[in-house]
Design a protein around this motif. Structure first.
Motif, PDB file in Angstrom:
ATOM      1  N   HIS A 140      34.954  69.368 -21.409  1.00  0.00           N
ATOM      2  CA  HIS A 140      35.274  69.957 -20.104  1.00  0.00           C
ATOM      3  C   HIS A 140      34.296  69.562 -19.005  1.00  0.00           C
ATOM      4  O   HIS A 140      34.232  70.216 -17.961  1.00  0.00           O
ATOM      5  CB  HIS A 140      35.398  71.482 -20.187  1.00  0.00           C
ATOM      6  N   GLY A 141      33.516  68.509 -19.231  1.00  0.00           N
ATOM      7  CA  GLY A 141      32.651  67.990 -18.167  1.00  0.00           C
ATOM      8  C   GLY A 141      33.397  66.976 -17.322  1.00  0.00           C
ATOM      9  O   GLY A 141      34.547  66.628 -17.617  1.00  0.00           O
ATOM     10  N   GLN A 184      46.377  63.656 -22.658  1.00  0.00           N
ATOM     11  CA  GLN A 184      46.600  64.573 -23.776  1.00  0.00           C
ATOM     12  C   GLN A 184      45.652  64.258 -24.928  1.00  0.00           C
ATOM     13  O   GLN A 184      45.096  65.163 -25.547  1.00  0.00           O
ATOM     14  CB  GLN A 184      48.060  64.498 -24.212  1.00  0.00           C
ATOM     15  N   ALA A 185      45.430  62.973 -25.189  1.00  0.00           N
ATOM     16  CA  ALA A 185      44.519  62.587 -26.274  1.00  0.00           C
ATOM     17  C   ALA A 185      43.081  62.972 -25.932  1.00  0.00           C
ATOM     18  O   ALA A 185      42.342  63.498 -26.771  1.00  0.00           O
ATOM     19  CB  ALA A 185      44.622  61.083 -26.523  1.00  0.00           C
ATOM     20  N   ALA A 186      42.682  62.744 -24.688  1.00  0.00           N
ATOM     21  CA  ALA A 186      41.303  63.061 -24.279  1.00  0.00           C
ATOM     22  C   ALA A 186      41.063  64.560 -24.327  1.00  0.00           C
ATOM     23  O   ALA A 186      39.985  65.025 -24.734  1.00  0.00           O
ATOM     24  CB  ALA A 186      41.042  62.510 -22.868  1.00  0.00           C
ATOM     25  N   ARG A 215      39.106  69.733 -27.072  1.00  0.00           N
ATOM     26  CA  ARG A 215      39.355  71.051 -27.677  1.00  0.00           C
ATOM     27  C   ARG A 215      38.705  71.160 -29.051  1.00  0.00           C
ATOM     28  O   ARG A 215      38.128  72.193 -29.400  1.00  0.00           O
ATOM     29  CB  ARG A 215      40.870  71.302 -27.773  1.00  0.00           C
ATOM     30  N   VAL A 216      38.793  70.055 -29.811  1.00  0.00           N
ATOM     31  CA  VAL A 216      38.176  70.055 -31.139  1.00  0.00           C
ATOM     32  C   VAL A 216      36.669  70.286 -31.005  1.00  0.00           C
ATOM     33  O   VAL A 216      36.069  71.085 -31.732  1.00  0.00           O
ATOM     34  CB  VAL A 216      38.468  68.714 -31.869  1.00  0.00           C
ATOM     35  N   LYS A 269      39.082  77.302 -21.374  1.00  0.00           N
ATOM     36  CA  LYS A 269      40.358  77.772 -20.840  1.00  0.00           C
ATOM     37  C   LYS A 269      41.203  76.602 -20.409  1.00  0.00           C
ATOM     38  O   LYS A 269      42.345  76.770 -20.056  1.00  0.00           O
ATOM     39  CB  LYS A 269      40.103  78.664 -19.618  1.00  0.00           C
ATOM     40  N   VAL A 270      40.604  75.424 -20.360  1.00  0.00           N
ATOM     41  CA  VAL A 270      41.303  74.293 -19.778  1.00  0.00           C
ATOM     42  C   VAL A 270      42.185  73.622 -20.830  1.00  0.00           C
ATOM     43  O   VAL A 270      41.699  73.312 -21.902  1.00  0.00           O
ATOM     44  CB  VAL A 270      40.291  73.285 -19.204  1.00  0.00           C
TER      45      VAL A 270
END
Lengths: 212, 204
Positions: free
Chosen positions: A8-9, A193-195, A200-201, A211-212
Protein backbone atom coordinates in the motif's frame (compact mmCIF):
# COMPACT_ATOMS: atom_id res chain seq x y z
CA UNK A 1 16.12 -6.99 -10.43
CA UNK A 2 15.25 -6.65 -6.76
CA UNK A 3 12.42 -4.26 -6.04
CA UNK A 4 12.06 -2.87 -2.50
CA UNK A 5 8.37 -2.45 -2.00
CA UNK A 6 5.87 -1.62 0.74
CA UNK A 7 2.33 -2.94 0.81
CA UNK A 8 0.00 0.00 0.00
CA UNK A 9 2.94 2.36 -0.50
CA UNK A 10 3.50 4.60 -3.50
CA UNK A 11 5.76 1.77 -4.72
CA UNK A 12 2.57 0.06 -5.98
CA UNK A 13 2.88 2.25 -9.08
CA UNK A 14 6.28 0.74 -9.90
CA UNK A 15 4.96 -2.81 -9.55
CA UNK A 16 2.03 -2.01 -11.87
CA UNK A 17 4.38 -0.54 -14.48
CA UNK A 18 6.76 -3.52 -14.33
CA UNK A 19 3.85 -5.94 -14.79
CA UNK A 20 2.40 -3.88 -17.66
CA UNK A 21 5.63 -4.03 -19.63
CA UNK A 22 6.62 -7.57 -18.62
CA UNK A 23 9.78 -6.87 -16.64
CA UNK A 24 10.01 -9.47 -13.87
CA UNK A 25 10.97 -7.96 -10.52
CA UNK A 26 11.94 -9.84 -7.42
CA UNK A 27 9.90 -8.16 -4.70
CA UNK A 28 11.58 -7.53 -1.34
CA UNK A 29 8.95 -6.35 1.14
CA UNK A 30 10.08 -3.62 3.49
CA UNK A 31 8.74 -3.16 7.02
CA UNK A 32 8.38 0.62 6.86
CA UNK A 33 7.35 0.94 10.51
CA UNK A 34 10.71 -0.42 11.63
CA UNK A 35 12.61 0.42 8.40
CA UNK A 36 13.81 -3.16 8.10
CA UNK A 37 14.25 -5.62 5.26
CA UNK A 38 12.97 -9.20 5.72
CA UNK A 39 16.45 -10.45 6.67
CA UNK A 40 16.74 -7.80 9.38
CA UNK A 41 18.95 -5.46 7.33
CA UNK A 42 18.45 -1.74 7.93
CA UNK A 43 16.56 -0.11 5.03
CA UNK A 44 18.95 2.86 5.28
CA UNK A 45 21.74 0.54 4.10
CA UNK A 46 20.15 0.36 0.65
CA UNK A 47 18.37 3.74 0.64
CA UNK A 48 19.93 6.45 2.82
CA UNK A 49 16.61 8.33 2.68
CA UNK A 50 14.81 5.38 4.30
CA UNK A 51 12.10 5.32 1.65
CA UNK A 52 10.52 2.93 -0.81
CA UNK A 53 10.58 2.25 -3.69
CA UNK A 54 14.16 1.33 -4.49
CA UNK A 55 15.24 -0.78 -7.42
CA UNK A 56 18.47 -2.74 -7.47
CA UNK A 57 19.77 -2.67 -11.03
CA UNK A 58 21.52 -5.63 -12.72
CA UNK A 59 24.94 -4.13 -11.89
CA UNK A 60 24.04 -3.88 -8.18
CA UNK A 61 23.42 -0.11 -8.04
CA UNK A 62 20.29 1.14 -6.30
CA UNK A 63 17.90 3.60 -7.92
CA UNK A 64 15.37 5.40 -5.72
CA UNK A 65 12.42 7.78 -6.37
CA UNK A 66 9.38 6.24 -8.03
CA UNK A 67 9.30 8.69 -10.93
CA UNK A 68 12.90 7.92 -11.86
CA UNK A 69 12.36 4.17 -11.50
CA UNK A 70 9.24 4.18 -13.68
CA UNK A 71 11.03 6.12 -16.41
CA UNK A 72 14.01 3.77 -16.18
CA UNK A 73 11.71 0.75 -16.59
CA UNK A 74 9.75 2.01 -19.60
CA UNK A 75 12.98 3.10 -21.28
CA UNK A 76 14.08 -0.58 -21.04
CA UNK A 77 11.07 -1.65 -23.11
CA UNK A 78 10.88 0.90 -25.92
CA UNK A 79 8.40 -1.23 -27.90
CA UNK A 80 5.80 -1.58 -25.14
CA UNK A 81 2.47 0.26 -25.29
CA UNK A 82 3.38 2.08 -22.10
CA UNK A 83 6.62 3.35 -23.59
CA UNK A 84 4.86 4.67 -26.69
CA UNK A 85 3.86 7.60 -24.53
CA UNK A 86 7.40 7.90 -23.18
CA UNK A 87 8.70 9.41 -26.40
CA UNK A 88 8.19 12.58 -28.33
CA UNK A 89 6.15 15.55 -27.24
CA UNK A 90 3.57 13.43 -25.43
CA UNK A 91 6.22 12.29 -22.99
CA UNK A 92 6.25 15.68 -21.29
CA UNK A 93 2.48 15.58 -20.82
CA UNK A 94 2.89 12.24 -19.04
CA UNK A 95 5.69 13.63 -16.89
CA UNK A 96 3.67 16.77 -16.16
CA UNK A 97 0.98 14.67 -14.54
CA UNK A 98 3.50 12.60 -12.65
CA UNK A 99 5.12 15.70 -11.21
CA UNK A 100 1.74 17.02 -10.07
CA UNK A 101 0.82 13.70 -8.48
CA UNK A 102 4.18 13.25 -6.78
CA UNK A 103 4.49 16.75 -5.42
CA UNK A 104 1.00 18.17 -4.91
CA UNK A 105 -1.03 15.05 -4.24
CA UNK A 106 1.45 12.68 -2.58
CA UNK A 107 3.77 15.02 -0.66
CA UNK A 108 1.72 18.16 -0.28
CA UNK A 109 -1.61 16.42 0.23
CA UNK A 110 -1.49 12.91 1.67
CA UNK A 111 1.88 12.79 3.40
CA UNK A 112 0.91 14.94 6.43
CA UNK A 113 -2.23 12.81 6.89
CA UNK A 114 -0.09 9.67 7.27
CA UNK A 115 2.37 11.18 9.76
CA UNK A 116 1.38 10.49 13.35
CA UNK A 117 3.19 13.66 14.46
CA UNK A 118 0.99 15.94 12.33
CA UNK A 119 -0.99 18.12 14.73
CA UNK A 120 -4.78 17.97 14.59
CA UNK A 121 -5.07 21.59 13.57
CA UNK A 122 -3.10 20.95 10.36
CA UNK A 123 -5.08 17.87 9.25
CA UNK A 124 -8.15 19.71 7.91
CA UNK A 125 -5.83 21.90 5.82
CA UNK A 126 -4.05 18.86 4.35
CA UNK A 127 -7.41 17.20 3.63
CA UNK A 128 -8.56 20.33 1.86
CA UNK A 129 -5.43 20.22 -0.32
CA UNK A 130 -6.20 16.60 -1.23
CA UNK A 131 -9.83 17.48 -2.00
CA UNK A 132 -8.91 20.41 -4.26
CA UNK A 133 -6.53 18.20 -6.23
CA UNK A 134 -9.07 15.40 -6.52
CA UNK A 135 -11.49 17.93 -7.93
CA UNK A 136 -8.91 19.06 -10.48
CA UNK A 137 -8.35 15.43 -11.56
CA UNK A 138 -12.11 14.84 -11.77
CA UNK A 139 -12.62 17.84 -14.04
CA UNK A 140 -9.72 16.79 -16.22
CA UNK A 141 -11.07 13.24 -16.57
CA UNK A 142 -14.54 14.41 -17.67
CA UNK A 143 -13.71 13.91 -21.33
CA UNK A 144 -10.88 11.37 -21.40
CA UNK A 145 -10.25 7.81 -20.20
CA UNK A 146 -6.72 8.42 -18.93
CA UNK A 147 -4.74 11.45 -17.81
CA UNK A 148 -3.14 12.13 -21.18
CA UNK A 149 -5.91 10.75 -23.41
CA UNK A 150 -7.04 7.32 -24.61
CA UNK A 151 -3.89 5.40 -23.59
CA UNK A 152 -2.89 4.15 -20.10
CA UNK A 153 0.54 5.55 -19.16
CA UNK A 154 2.98 5.48 -16.25
CA UNK A 155 1.23 8.62 -14.98
CA UNK A 156 -1.99 6.64 -14.58
CA UNK A 157 -0.21 3.89 -12.64
CA UNK A 158 1.19 6.61 -10.38
CA UNK A 159 -2.13 8.43 -9.97
CA UNK A 160 -3.93 5.19 -9.14
CA UNK A 161 -1.44 4.19 -6.42
CA UNK A 162 -1.74 7.56 -4.69
CA UNK A 163 -5.50 8.02 -5.14
CA UNK A 164 -6.07 4.66 -3.40
CA UNK A 165 -4.94 6.37 -0.19
CA UNK A 166 -8.30 8.14 -0.01
CA UNK A 167 -9.57 4.85 1.48
CA UNK A 168 -7.11 5.16 4.37
CA UNK A 169 -8.28 8.63 5.25
CA UNK A 170 -12.00 8.09 4.72
CA UNK A 171 -12.16 10.49 1.83
CA UNK A 172 -15.27 9.58 -0.12
CA UNK A 173 -14.75 9.61 -3.90
CA UNK A 174 -18.49 10.03 -4.61
CA UNK A 175 -18.23 13.80 -5.29
CA UNK A 176 -15.88 12.99 -8.17
CA UNK A 177 -17.65 10.54 -10.51
CA UNK A 178 -15.14 10.87 -13.35
CA UNK A 179 -12.27 10.15 -10.99
CA UNK A 180 -14.14 7.21 -9.44
CA UNK A 181 -14.86 5.69 -12.86
CA UNK A 182 -11.21 6.20 -13.83
CA UNK A 183 -9.95 4.39 -10.74
CA UNK A 184 -12.39 1.54 -11.34
CA UNK A 185 -11.24 1.32 -14.95
CA UNK A 186 -7.60 1.05 -13.86
CA UNK A 187 -8.50 -1.36 -11.04
CA UNK A 188 -9.70 -3.85 -13.66
CA UNK A 189 -6.34 -4.09 -15.42
CA UNK A 190 -4.62 -7.45 -14.99
CA UNK A 191 -1.39 -5.73 -13.91
CA UNK A 192 -3.17 -3.84 -11.14
CA UNK A 193 -5.06 -6.87 -9.90
CA UNK A 194 -1.86 -8.92 -9.74
CA UNK A 195 0.07 -6.14 -7.98
CA UNK A 196 -2.71 -5.66 -5.43
CA UNK A 197 -3.03 -9.40 -4.81
CA UNK A 198 0.69 -9.47 -3.98
CA UNK A 199 0.18 -6.55 -1.58
CA UNK A 200 -2.70 -8.24 0.21
CA UNK A 201 -0.65 -11.36 0.85
CA UNK A 202 2.14 -9.25 2.33
CA UNK A 203 -0.23 -7.07 4.38
CA UNK A 204 -1.69 -10.20 5.92
CA UNK A 205 1.76 -11.63 6.63
CA UNK A 206 2.81 -8.39 8.36
CA UNK A 207 -0.37 -8.51 10.37
CA UNK A 208 -2.22 -5.51 9.04
CA UNK A 209 -5.23 -5.80 6.79
CA UNK A 210 -5.29 -2.91 4.40
CA UNK A 211 -8.58 -1.33 3.48
CA UNK A 212 -7.39 -0.85 -0.05
CA UNK B 1 9.08 30.25 -26.21
CA UNK B 2 7.73 32.21 -23.30
CA UNK B 3 8.34 31.46 -19.61
CA UNK B 4 5.79 32.56 -17.01
CA UNK B 5 7.65 33.15 -13.76
CA UNK B 6 7.67 34.95 -10.42
CA UNK B 7 10.69 36.33 -8.53
CA UNK B 8 11.87 33.94 -5.77
CA UNK B 9 9.59 31.14 -6.99
CA UNK B 10 10.73 27.72 -8.19
CA UNK B 11 10.49 29.10 -11.74
CA UNK B 12 14.03 30.47 -11.24
CA UNK B 13 15.33 26.95 -11.93
CA UNK B 14 13.84 27.00 -15.42
CA UNK B 15 15.40 30.37 -16.21
CA UNK B 16 18.81 29.11 -15.00
CA UNK B 17 18.54 25.99 -17.16
CA UNK B 18 17.48 27.97 -20.25
CA UNK B 19 20.47 30.29 -19.80
CA UNK B 20 22.83 27.32 -19.28
CA UNK B 21 21.54 25.83 -22.54
CA UNK B 22 21.52 29.14 -24.44
CA UNK B 23 17.81 28.84 -25.14
CA UNK B 24 16.32 32.32 -25.39
CA UNK B 25 13.03 32.65 -23.51
CA UNK B 26 10.69 35.61 -23.36
CA UNK B 27 9.99 36.26 -19.67
CA UNK B 28 6.43 37.01 -18.57
CA UNK B 29 6.22 37.95 -14.89
CA UNK B 30 3.24 36.68 -12.93
CA UNK B 31 1.71 38.02 -9.74
CA UNK B 32 1.24 34.54 -8.34
CA UNK B 33 -0.72 35.71 -5.27
CA UNK B 34 -3.29 37.65 -7.31
CA UNK B 35 -3.03 35.09 -10.17
CA UNK B 36 -2.67 37.94 -12.65
CA UNK B 37 -0.30 38.83 -15.44
CA UNK B 38 1.09 42.36 -15.65
CA UNK B 39 -1.61 43.36 -18.13
CA UNK B 40 -4.23 42.29 -15.57
CA UNK B 41 -5.28 39.13 -17.38
CA UNK B 42 -6.16 35.95 -15.51
CA UNK B 43 -3.21 33.58 -14.98
CA UNK B 44 -5.51 30.59 -14.48
CA UNK B 45 -6.11 30.78 -18.24
CA UNK B 46 -2.42 29.98 -18.73
CA UNK B 47 -2.14 27.44 -15.91
CA UNK B 48 -5.36 26.07 -14.37
CA UNK B 49 -3.35 25.14 -11.26
CA UNK B 50 -2.36 28.80 -10.78
CA UNK B 51 1.28 27.85 -10.24
CA UNK B 52 4.53 29.00 -11.80
CA UNK B 53 6.46 28.11 -13.88
CA UNK B 54 4.59 27.59 -17.14
CA UNK B 55 6.33 27.40 -20.49
CA UNK B 56 4.49 28.36 -23.64
CA UNK B 57 5.84 26.18 -26.43
CA UNK B 58 6.38 27.28 -30.02
CA UNK B 59 3.03 25.75 -31.04
CA UNK B 60 1.24 27.80 -28.38
CA UNK B 61 0.63 24.91 -25.96
CA UNK B 62 1.42 25.39 -22.28
CA UNK B 63 3.65 23.02 -20.31
CA UNK B 64 3.61 23.18 -16.49
CA UNK B 65 5.66 21.64 -13.64
CA UNK B 66 9.23 22.94 -13.29
CA UNK B 67 11.00 19.55 -13.18
CA UNK B 68 9.29 18.62 -16.46
CA UNK B 69 9.98 21.93 -18.19
CA UNK B 70 13.70 21.61 -17.47
CA UNK B 71 13.66 18.11 -19.02
CA UNK B 72 11.83 19.46 -22.06
CA UNK B 73 14.36 22.25 -22.52
CA UNK B 74 17.42 20.04 -22.00
CA UNK B 75 16.11 17.29 -24.31
CA UNK B 76 15.77 19.93 -27.01
CA UNK B 77 19.55 20.33 -26.95
CA UNK B 78 20.91 16.78 -27.35
CA UNK B 79 24.42 16.24 -26.08
CA UNK B 80 24.15 18.86 -23.35
CA UNK B 81 25.83 18.26 -20.00
CA UNK B 82 22.78 19.15 -17.92
CA UNK B 83 20.68 16.05 -18.64
CA UNK B 84 22.04 12.90 -20.32
CA UNK B 85 19.95 11.12 -22.98
CA UNK B 86 17.29 8.51 -22.14
CA UNK B 87 18.79 5.07 -21.66
CA UNK B 88 21.98 6.37 -20.04
CA UNK B 89 22.09 5.53 -16.34
CA UNK B 90 23.36 9.03 -15.64
CA UNK B 91 19.97 10.37 -16.77
CA UNK B 92 18.09 8.41 -14.12
CA UNK B 93 20.46 9.71 -11.47
CA UNK B 94 19.53 13.25 -12.49
CA UNK B 95 15.83 12.34 -12.46
CA UNK B 96 16.25 10.74 -9.04
CA UNK B 97 17.61 14.03 -7.67
CA UNK B 98 15.03 16.14 -9.48
CA UNK B 99 12.29 14.12 -7.85
CA UNK B 100 13.88 14.33 -4.41
CA UNK B 101 14.16 18.10 -4.70
CA UNK B 102 10.59 18.43 -5.96
CA UNK B 103 8.96 16.24 -3.36
CA UNK B 104 11.08 16.41 -0.23
CA UNK B 105 12.67 19.86 -0.44
CA UNK B 106 10.21 21.94 -2.41
CA UNK B 107 7.10 20.47 -0.84
CA UNK B 108 8.91 20.55 2.49
CA UNK B 109 9.04 24.34 2.25
CA UNK B 110 5.48 24.80 1.01
CA UNK B 111 3.80 24.74 4.47
CA UNK B 112 6.15 27.54 5.61
CA UNK B 113 4.92 29.78 2.80
CA UNK B 114 1.23 29.26 3.55
CA UNK B 115 -0.11 31.83 6.02
CA UNK B 116 -2.74 29.35 7.25
CA UNK B 117 -0.18 26.78 8.45
CA UNK B 118 -0.39 26.51 12.26
CA UNK B 119 2.74 27.23 14.29
CA UNK B 120 3.01 23.67 15.59
CA UNK B 121 3.21 22.29 12.07
CA UNK B 122 5.75 24.93 11.04
CA UNK B 123 8.17 23.46 13.58
CA UNK B 124 7.64 19.98 12.13
CA UNK B 125 8.16 21.28 8.60
CA UNK B 126 11.42 22.94 9.68
CA UNK B 127 12.60 19.74 11.34
CA UNK B 128 11.81 17.76 8.17
CA UNK B 129 13.87 20.23 6.15
CA UNK B 130 16.78 19.98 8.58
CA UNK B 131 16.78 16.19 8.06
CA UNK B 132 16.93 16.68 4.28
CA UNK B 133 19.67 19.30 4.57
CA UNK B 134 21.75 16.89 6.63
CA UNK B 135 21.42 14.24 3.93
CA UNK B 136 22.38 16.73 1.21
CA UNK B 137 25.32 17.91 3.28
CA UNK B 138 26.56 14.31 3.60
CA UNK B 139 26.27 13.74 -0.16
CA UNK B 140 28.02 17.01 -0.99
CA UNK B 141 30.94 16.25 1.35
CA UNK B 142 32.65 14.33 -1.44
CA UNK B 143 31.38 15.92 -4.65
CA UNK B 144 30.68 19.42 -5.98
CA UNK B 145 27.22 18.69 -7.44
CA UNK B 146 24.32 16.36 -6.72
CA UNK B 147 25.18 13.71 -9.28
CA UNK B 148 28.97 14.12 -9.03
CA UNK B 149 31.36 16.38 -10.90
CA UNK B 150 28.89 17.96 -13.32
CA UNK B 151 26.22 20.64 -12.87
CA UNK B 152 22.83 19.23 -13.91
CA UNK B 153 19.23 20.41 -14.15
CA UNK B 154 18.78 18.94 -10.66
CA UNK B 155 21.36 21.40 -9.28
CA UNK B 156 19.52 24.34 -10.84
CA UNK B 157 16.36 23.18 -9.10
CA UNK B 158 18.04 22.35 -5.79
CA UNK B 159 19.77 25.74 -5.64
CA UNK B 160 16.48 27.52 -6.33
CA UNK B 161 14.73 25.75 -3.49
CA UNK B 162 17.64 26.13 -1.06
CA UNK B 163 17.50 29.90 -1.57
CA UNK B 164 14.14 29.79 0.22
CA UNK B 165 16.03 29.08 3.44
CA UNK B 166 16.86 32.83 3.46
CA UNK B 167 13.17 33.75 3.22
CA UNK B 168 12.49 31.65 6.31
CA UNK B 169 15.60 32.62 8.28
CA UNK B 170 17.07 29.13 8.14
CA UNK B 171 20.82 29.44 8.59
CA UNK B 172 22.74 26.88 6.48
CA UNK B 173 25.86 27.17 8.70
CA UNK B 174 25.25 23.77 10.40
CA UNK B 175 25.64 22.19 6.93
CA UNK B 176 28.95 23.60 5.59
CA UNK B 177 29.04 21.40 2.47
CA UNK B 178 25.55 22.54 1.58
CA UNK B 179 26.45 26.19 2.19
CA UNK B 180 29.54 25.82 -0.04
CA UNK B 181 27.38 24.18 -2.72
CA UNK B 182 24.95 27.11 -2.70
CA UNK B 183 27.87 29.54 -3.09
CA UNK B 184 29.34 27.41 -5.92
CA UNK B 185 26.08 27.39 -7.88
CA UNK B 186 25.42 31.09 -7.18
CA UNK B 187 28.72 31.96 -8.87
CA UNK B 188 27.61 30.56 -12.24
CA UNK B 189 26.93 33.24 -14.89
CA UNK B 190 23.55 31.65 -15.68
CA UNK B 191 22.46 31.98 -12.06
CA UNK B 192 23.72 35.56 -11.73
CA UNK B 193 21.87 36.56 -14.91
CA UNK B 194 18.63 34.85 -13.87
CA UNK B 195 18.75 36.46 -10.43
CA UNK B 196 19.47 39.87 -11.98
CA UNK B 197 16.39 39.45 -14.19
CA UNK B 198 14.35 38.79 -11.03
CA UNK B 199 15.72 41.91 -9.35
CA UNK B 200 14.82 44.03 -12.36
CA UNK B 201 11.34 42.56 -12.48
CA UNK B 202 10.80 43.39 -8.83
CA UNK B 203 12.05 46.96 -9.35
CA UNK B 204 9.84 47.52 -12.40
Amino acid sequence: MKFFHESHGCSLAVDIVAREIGIPLEIVWVDMQRKLLPDGTDLYAINPKGQVPSLQLPDGQFLSEGLAIMQYLVDQRPDSDLASTARGAEKYRVLEWMSFIGSDLHKGGFMPLFKKTTPDDYRPLARQLVVSRMKLLDEHLADRDYLTGPVFTIADAHCYAIAMWTHYHDIDLAPWPNLSAYLERIGQRASVQAAKAAERVEAKRQGYEGKV
Amino acid sequence: MKLYLTPHACSLAVDIVARELDIPLALEWVDVRAKKLRDGSDYYKVNPKGQVPTLQLDDGAFLTEGPVIVQYLADGKPGNALLPAPGAMARYRVLEWLNFVGTELHKGFTPLFRPTTPQEYREIARQNLATRFKWLDDVLASQPFLTGATFSVADAYCYTILMWSKLHDIDLAPWPNLAAYVARVAARPSVKAAEEAERQAKAA
